[in-house]
Design a protein around this motif. Structure first.
Motif, PDB file in Angstrom:
ATOM      1  N   PHE A  30       0.873  -1.174   0.000  1.00  0.00           N
ATOM      2  CA  PHE A  30       0.000   0.000   0.000  1.00  0.00           C
ATOM      3  C   PHE A  30       0.908   1.222   0.000  1.00  0.00           C
ATOM      4  O   PHE A  30       1.989   1.188   0.583  1.00  0.00           O
ATOM      5  CB  PHE A  30      -0.897   0.002   1.247  1.00  0.00           C
ATOM      6  N   PRO A  31       0.490   2.313  -0.662  1.00  0.00           N
ATOM      7  CA  PRO A  31       1.347   3.512  -0.695  1.00  0.00           C
ATOM      8  C   PRO A  31       1.652   4.029   0.707  1.00  0.00           C
ATOM      9  O   PRO A  31       0.780   4.035   1.583  1.00  0.00           O
ATOM     10  CB  PRO A  31       0.502   4.538  -1.456  1.00  0.00           C
ATOM     11  N   ARG A  32       2.884   4.445   0.914  1.00  0.00           N
ATOM     12  CA  ARG A  32       3.286   5.030   2.200  1.00  0.00           C
ATOM     13  C   ARG A  32       2.708   6.428   2.313  1.00  0.00           C
ATOM     14  O   ARG A  32       2.533   7.120   1.320  1.00  0.00           O
ATOM     15  CB  ARG A  32       4.794   5.105   2.314  1.00  0.00           C
ATOM     16  N   GLN A  33       2.443   6.834   3.539  1.00  0.00           N
ATOM     17  CA  GLN A  33       1.946   8.175   3.768  1.00  0.00           C
ATOM     18  C   GLN A  33       3.092   9.187   3.660  1.00  0.00           C
ATOM     19  O   GLN A  33       4.253   8.829   3.770  1.00  0.00           O
ATOM     20  CB  GLN A  33       1.226   8.282   5.118  1.00  0.00           C
ATOM     21  N   HIS A  34       2.726  10.444   3.443  1.00  0.00           N
ATOM     22  CA  HIS A  34       3.684  11.544   3.337  1.00  0.00           C
ATOM     23  C   HIS A  34       3.536  12.446   4.547  1.00  0.00           C
ATOM     24  O   HIS A  34       2.426  12.691   5.018  1.00  0.00           O
ATOM     25  CB  HIS A  34       3.421  12.364   2.065  1.00  0.00           C
ATOM     26  N   GLN A  35       4.653  12.949   5.024  1.00  0.00           N
ATOM     27  CA  GLN A  35       4.643  13.857   6.167  1.00  0.00           C
ATOM     28  C   GLN A  35       4.305  15.261   5.663  1.00  0.00           C
ATOM     29  O   GLN A  35       4.991  15.798   4.811  1.00  0.00           O
ATOM     30  CB  GLN A  35       6.027  13.848   6.821  1.00  0.00           C
ATOM     31  N   LEU A  36       3.231  15.834   6.177  1.00  0.00           N
ATOM     32  CA  LEU A  36       2.827  17.183   5.804  1.00  0.00           C
ATOM     33  C   LEU A  36       3.427  18.193   6.777  1.00  0.00           C
ATOM     34  O   LEU A  36       4.013  19.188   6.369  1.00  0.00           O
ATOM     35  CB  LEU A  36       1.304  17.288   5.790  1.00  0.00           C
ATOM     36  N   THR A  37       3.286  17.928   8.059  1.00  0.00           N
ATOM     37  CA  THR A  37       3.931  18.722   9.112  1.00  0.00           C
ATOM     38  C   THR A  37       4.520  17.730  10.106  1.00  0.00           C
ATOM     39  O   THR A  37       4.419  16.514   9.909  1.00  0.00           O
ATOM     40  CB  THR A  37       2.922  19.649   9.835  1.00  0.00           C
ATOM     41  N   ARG A  38       5.070  18.232  11.188  1.00  0.00           N
ATOM     42  CA  ARG A  38       5.642  17.332  12.190  1.00  0.00           C
ATOM     43  C   ARG A  38       4.609  16.372  12.761  1.00  0.00           C
ATOM     44  O   ARG A  38       4.920  15.236  13.090  1.00  0.00           O
ATOM     45  CB  ARG A  38       6.245  18.163  13.319  1.00  0.00           C
ATOM     46  N   ARG A  39       3.386  16.836  12.882  1.00  0.00           N
ATOM     47  CA  ARG A  39       2.345  16.025  13.513  1.00  0.00           C
ATOM     48  C   ARG A  39       1.245  15.589  12.557  1.00  0.00           C
ATOM     49  O   ARG A  39       0.215  15.078  12.992  1.00  0.00           O
ATOM     50  CB  ARG A  39       1.728  16.824  14.656  1.00  0.00           C
ATOM     51  N   SER A  40       1.434  15.791  11.275  1.00  0.00           N
ATOM     52  CA  SER A  40       0.379  15.486  10.307  1.00  0.00           C
ATOM     53  C   SER A  40       0.947  14.726   9.115  1.00  0.00           C
ATOM     54  O   SER A  40       1.899  15.174   8.480  1.00  0.00           O
ATOM     55  CB  SER A  40      -0.267  16.792   9.842  1.00  0.00           C
ATOM     56  N   SER A  41       0.337  13.594   8.828  1.00  0.00           N
ATOM     57  CA  SER A  41       0.739  12.840   7.641  1.00  0.00           C
ATOM     58  C   SER A  41      -0.520  12.315   6.966  1.00  0.00           C
ATOM     59  O   SER A  41      -1.591  12.272   7.553  1.00  0.00           O
ATOM     60  CB  SER A  41       1.671  11.686   8.012  1.00  0.00           C
ATOM     61  N   GLY A  42      -0.360  11.930   5.724  1.00  0.00           N
ATOM     62  CA  GLY A  42      -1.491  11.422   4.964  1.00  0.00           C
ATOM     63  C   GLY A  42      -1.054  10.947   3.599  1.00  0.00           C
ATOM     64  O   GLY A  42       0.134  10.800   3.320  1.00  0.00           O
ATOM     65  N   TRP A  43      -2.019  10.710   2.753  1.00  0.00           N
ATOM     66  CA  TRP A  43      -1.793  10.157   1.421  1.00  0.00           C
ATOM     67  C   TRP A  43      -2.333  11.101   0.366  1.00  0.00           C
ATOM     68  O   TRP A  43      -3.366  11.742   0.564  1.00  0.00           O
ATOM     69  CB  TRP A  43      -2.522   8.821   1.276  1.00  0.00           C
TER      70      TRP A  43
END
Length: 63
Positions: A30-43
């Protein structure tokens, strides 16, 4: 690039549980999530959609 999806969005789009999604990530299925901020990640929505299309295109596994 499209919309950035959080885990609840991915669960709703795929119908998979949180545990299943993270297990698939660990198995590189499954695709890995991306870090948006220090405390926020998603796809990225496009990554999840591509994965879904790939799953629909592949034949079902036989036990």
């Amino acid at each position: 690039m499209g919309r950035f999806m959080r885990i609840n969005d991915v669960i709703a789009s795929t119908g998979l549980s949180r545990a299943t999604i993270y297990r698939l990530i660990a198995n590189r299925d499954f695709p890995r999530q991306h870090q948006l901020t220090r405390r926020s990640s998603g796809w990225w929505e496009a990554d999840v959609e591509s994965w879904l299309k790939g799953r629909l295109a592949s034949p079902p596994e036989t036990p």
